[in-house]
Motif scaffolding. Sequence first.
Motif, PDB file in Angstrom:
ATOM      1  N   ASP A 243      43.007  39.695  48.943  1.00 37.58           N
ATOM      2  CA  ASP A 243      43.079  38.110  49.062  1.00 37.58           C
ATOM      3  C   ASP A 243      41.846  37.444  48.605  1.00 37.58           C
ATOM      4  O   ASP A 243      41.939  36.396  47.736  1.00 37.58           O
ATOM      5  N   LYS A 244      40.756  37.783  49.022  1.00 32.43           N
ATOM      6  CA  LYS A 244      39.579  37.139  49.027  1.00 32.43           C
ATOM      7  C   LYS A 244      39.177  37.570  47.379  1.00 32.43           C
ATOM      8  O   LYS A 244      38.830  36.589  46.746  1.00 32.43           O
ATOM      9  N   LEU A 245      39.487  38.746  46.803  1.00 36.55           N
ATOM     10  CA  LEU A 245      39.002  39.070  45.505  1.00 36.55           C
ATOM     11  C   LEU A 245      40.095  38.484  44.548  1.00 36.55           C
ATOM     12  O   LEU A 245      39.627  38.077  43.464  1.00 36.55           O
ATOM     13  N   THR A 246      41.438  38.166  44.928  1.00 37.77           N
ATOM     14  CA  THR A 246      42.449  37.421  44.096  1.00 37.77           C
ATOM     15  C   THR A 246      42.041  35.946  43.787  1.00 37.77           C
ATOM     16  O   THR A 246      41.948  35.454  42.797  1.00 37.77           O
ATOM     17  N   PHE A 247      41.556  35.516  45.023  1.00 34.75           N
ATOM     18  CA  PHE A 247      41.007  34.209  44.961  1.00 34.75           C
ATOM     19  C   PHE A 247      39.690  33.760  44.074  1.00 34.75           C
ATOM     20  O   PHE A 247      39.631  32.964  43.325  1.00 34.75           O
ATOM     21  N   ALA A 248      38.684  34.675  44.252  1.00 36.30           N
ATOM     22  CA  ALA A 248      37.596  34.563  43.565  1.00 36.30           C
ATOM     23  C   ALA A 248      37.877  35.012  42.206  1.00 36.30           C
ATOM     24  O   ALA A 248      37.094  34.196  41.241  1.00 36.30           O
ATOM     25  N   LEU A 249      38.637  35.904  41.666  1.00 35.63           N
ATOM     26  CA  LEU A 249      39.006  36.136  40.619  1.00 35.63           C
ATOM     27  C   LEU A 249      39.615  35.004  39.676  1.00 35.63           C
ATOM     28  O   LEU A 249      39.256  34.710  38.618  1.00 35.63           O
ATOM     29  N   SER A 250      40.684  34.443  40.232  1.00 36.17           N
ATOM     30  CA  SER A 250      41.098  32.984  39.891  1.00 36.17           C
ATOM     31  C   SER A 250      40.222  32.166  39.566  1.00 36.17           C
ATOM     32  O   SER A 250      40.080  31.482  38.347  1.00 36.17           O
ATOM     33  N   GLY A 251      39.136  32.056  40.376  1.00 37.26           N
ATOM     34  CA  GLY A 251      38.180  30.948  40.227  1.00 37.26           C
ATOM     35  C   GLY A 251      37.405  31.097  39.138  1.00 37.26           C
ATOM     36  O   GLY A 251      36.777  30.588  38.389  1.00 37.26           O
TER      37      GLY A 251
END
Length: 264
Positions: A134-142
């Motif tokens: 979840d953290k990686l998905t959010f950071a990737l989107s950003g």
Amino acid sequence: MKQLKDQVGFSHSFEITPKRIVSLVPSQTELLYDLGLEENIVGITKFCVHPYHLKSTKKTVGGTKKVNYDKIRELNPDIIICNKEENTQEIVEELKKICSVWVTDIFTIEDNFQMITDFGQIFNRRTEARKWNDKLTFALSGFKEFVKDIPVKKVAYFIWKNPYMVAGSGTFIDELLKLNHFQNQYASRERYPEIDLEKMDPDGSLDLALLSSEPFPFKAEDGYDIVKFTNSAQAILVDGEMFSWYGSRLLKAFDYFKYLHNSI
């Protein structure tokens, strides 16, 4: 009983959750730690430098390409974590005589998510794995939002000197170059080709020569030797861990990439 298939297609059966882990991949050692499995790690390589204190608390069993089978056997592991690129097929086959060998194969960010999910299942750390994804998905989107308007630059990513070698296609490095809007000059070449500097920039369009800190530790003076064979390319020293390590390291990589773009 857990029935799982690793990333090279080998099926595994786990009657109980593996407790004693030997990791032969530095970035995956870091991931295991970040999933809360420090107490379960019993053996690592000499290149497993994150977190640094593991070098003094865990048994070192060699490198990634040359391991000490006797030391690994003495640790009585339940599972050994390998990677198709980092560890040879010969090593993997020999290790299978000791215990289960889980082999990862990471080319894309999606492969990275799958590896984290797999580790969560194998080691009963599903919640922790989901949080990391979840953290990686959010950071990737950003990061995608950050980079969307940055013009594409043509680059060559150097990993070795004498002979000069670069990252080509079919590598995690190439995947992260694309993510950064870097067009890989050697995307038509497989894996890690040797190159001739005099033929590196035939049309004078190369923008950047990225010189990695690993596996060869490039220095600033190396950049001068390389870019003199280009039309007007700029040489930049980059953190190789950020471009080639997968697992939880990717979270730090996104912040590093923003810093890199702001400094170019």
